[in-house]
Design a protein around this motif. Sequence first.
Motif, PDB file in Angstrom:
ATOM      1  N   ALA A  16       0.894  -1.221  -0.022  1.00  0.00           N
ATOM      2  CA  ALA A  16      -0.210   0.111   0.162  1.00  0.00           C
ATOM      3  C   ALA A  16       1.122   1.148   0.013  1.00  0.00           C
ATOM      4  N   HIS A  17       2.219   1.152   0.631  1.00  0.00           N
ATOM      5  CA  HIS A  17       2.694   2.321   0.799  1.00  0.00           C
ATOM      6  C   HIS A  17       3.153   3.298  -0.456  1.00  0.00           C
ATOM      7  N   PRO A  18       3.858   2.413  -1.433  1.00  0.00           N
ATOM      8  CA  PRO A  18       4.140   3.082  -2.684  1.00  0.00           C
ATOM      9  C   PRO A  18       2.964   3.470  -3.460  1.00  0.00           C
ATOM     10  N   VAL A  19       1.812   2.960  -3.515  1.00  0.00           N
ATOM     11  CA  VAL A  19       0.571   3.126  -4.151  1.00  0.00           C
ATOM     12  C   VAL A  19       0.219   4.645  -3.547  1.00  0.00           C
ATOM     13  N   PHE A  20       0.033   4.675  -2.100  1.00  0.00           N
ATOM     14  CA  PHE A  20      -0.463   5.884  -1.508  1.00  0.00           C
ATOM     15  C   PHE A  20       0.333   6.981  -1.870  1.00  0.00           C
ATOM     16  N   GLU A  21       1.667   6.526  -1.851  1.00  0.00           N
ATOM     17  CA  GLU A  21       2.732   7.717  -1.952  1.00  0.00           C
ATOM     18  C   GLU A  21       2.692   8.402  -3.216  1.00  0.00           C
ATOM     19  N   THR A  22       2.420   7.639  -4.428  1.00  0.00           N
ATOM     20  CA  THR A  22       2.265   7.865  -5.553  1.00  0.00           C
ATOM     21  C   THR A  22       0.892   8.514  -5.701  1.00  0.00           C
ATOM     22  N   LEU A  23       0.031   8.330  -5.174  1.00  0.00           N
ATOM     23  CA  LEU A  23      -1.397   9.005  -5.195  1.00  0.00           C
ATOM     24  C   LEU A  23      -1.190  10.307  -4.543  1.00  0.00           C
ATOM     25  N   GLY A  24      -0.712  10.377  -3.418  1.00  0.00           N
ATOM     26  CA  GLY A  24      -0.228  11.560  -2.647  1.00  0.00           C
ATOM     27  C   GLY A  24       0.456  12.679  -3.503  1.00  0.00           C
ATOM     28  N   ILE A  25       1.297  12.107  -4.122  1.00  0.00           N
ATOM     29  CA  ILE A  25       2.170  13.475  -4.942  1.00  0.00           C
ATOM     30  C   ILE A  25       1.223  13.569  -6.000  1.00  0.00           C
ATOM     31  N   PHE A  26       0.736  12.853  -6.851  1.00  0.00           N
ATOM     32  CA  PHE A  26      -0.413  13.228  -7.839  1.00  0.00           C
ATOM     33  C   PHE A  26      -1.192  14.165  -7.217  1.00  0.00           C
ATOM     34  N   ILE A  27      -2.233  13.854  -6.333  1.00  0.00           N
ATOM     35  CA  ILE A  27      -3.194  14.813  -5.900  1.00  0.00           C
ATOM     36  C   ILE A  27      -2.610  16.133  -5.320  1.00  0.00           C
TER      37      ILE A  27
END
Length: 254
Positions: A16-27
């Motif tokens: 989950a970490h890299p998924v949410f990290e990428t999502l956080g950067i995008f948003i």
Amino acid sequence: MDFPVTFQIFGKTVLAHPVFETLGIFIGMRYYFYLKRKSSDKLSFNTSAAILIGATAGALFGSKLIGNLENPYALFEKFSLKEIWSNNTIVGGLAFGLIGVELAKKIVRHKESTGDLIVFPLMLAIIIGRIGCFLTGIHEETYGVPTRFIFGMHLGDQYLRHPVALYEIVFLILLWIYLNRIGKHSKFPSGFVFQLFMLSYFIFRFLLDFIKPKVEIIGNLGTIQLVCIGVIIYYIYKIKNTRDLMYNQKTIEI
């Protein structure tokens, strides 16, 4: 809940970490561009590009550097490019991103503060990223030490641990509310909200790392805490200068 939470992406199991990290950067970036379009402060293309490049380069370098220096002994014992690339920390990213921005501003000779606009997008990105940290449990080094405290949780092993990612999310939400109120007062000069954010966040991270596993470098302090001390001292100095400037302006007006 079972830890770690994983996702199936293109047939591969991803934490989950890299998924949410990428999502956080995008948003976070989309939110930043949204605020930038609404802002009355318009920067030239060259200035905006230089600041963005400086921030990105500094943050990438700093996050990897400090992330690897969290455990320098392991770094020298087992040298691995894959391991080096995977180690990162937001503390190093923020500290060196700041250096990158300041260097870029000197190159393009831009003297005005540019930090206020990025504060809330940055906080949003961190909050989303920390959700991923929490869901990953003990499978990445973003968890707390064992505890009998009321908030202790099972994060993937037999111990009750401090859910430090949740602590940080709550802290950032409260800080968001406070800084939003500060930002609505026009009496504060440009850059003051960013200064308060950096000082508050690094004080919080300095204290939080006492309940996280770490390699002690000096006394009982880890690498991240030593970086935090340097940033805290810098921003205490910056905020003092800002307050002195505000006081002098009021004196002149009187």
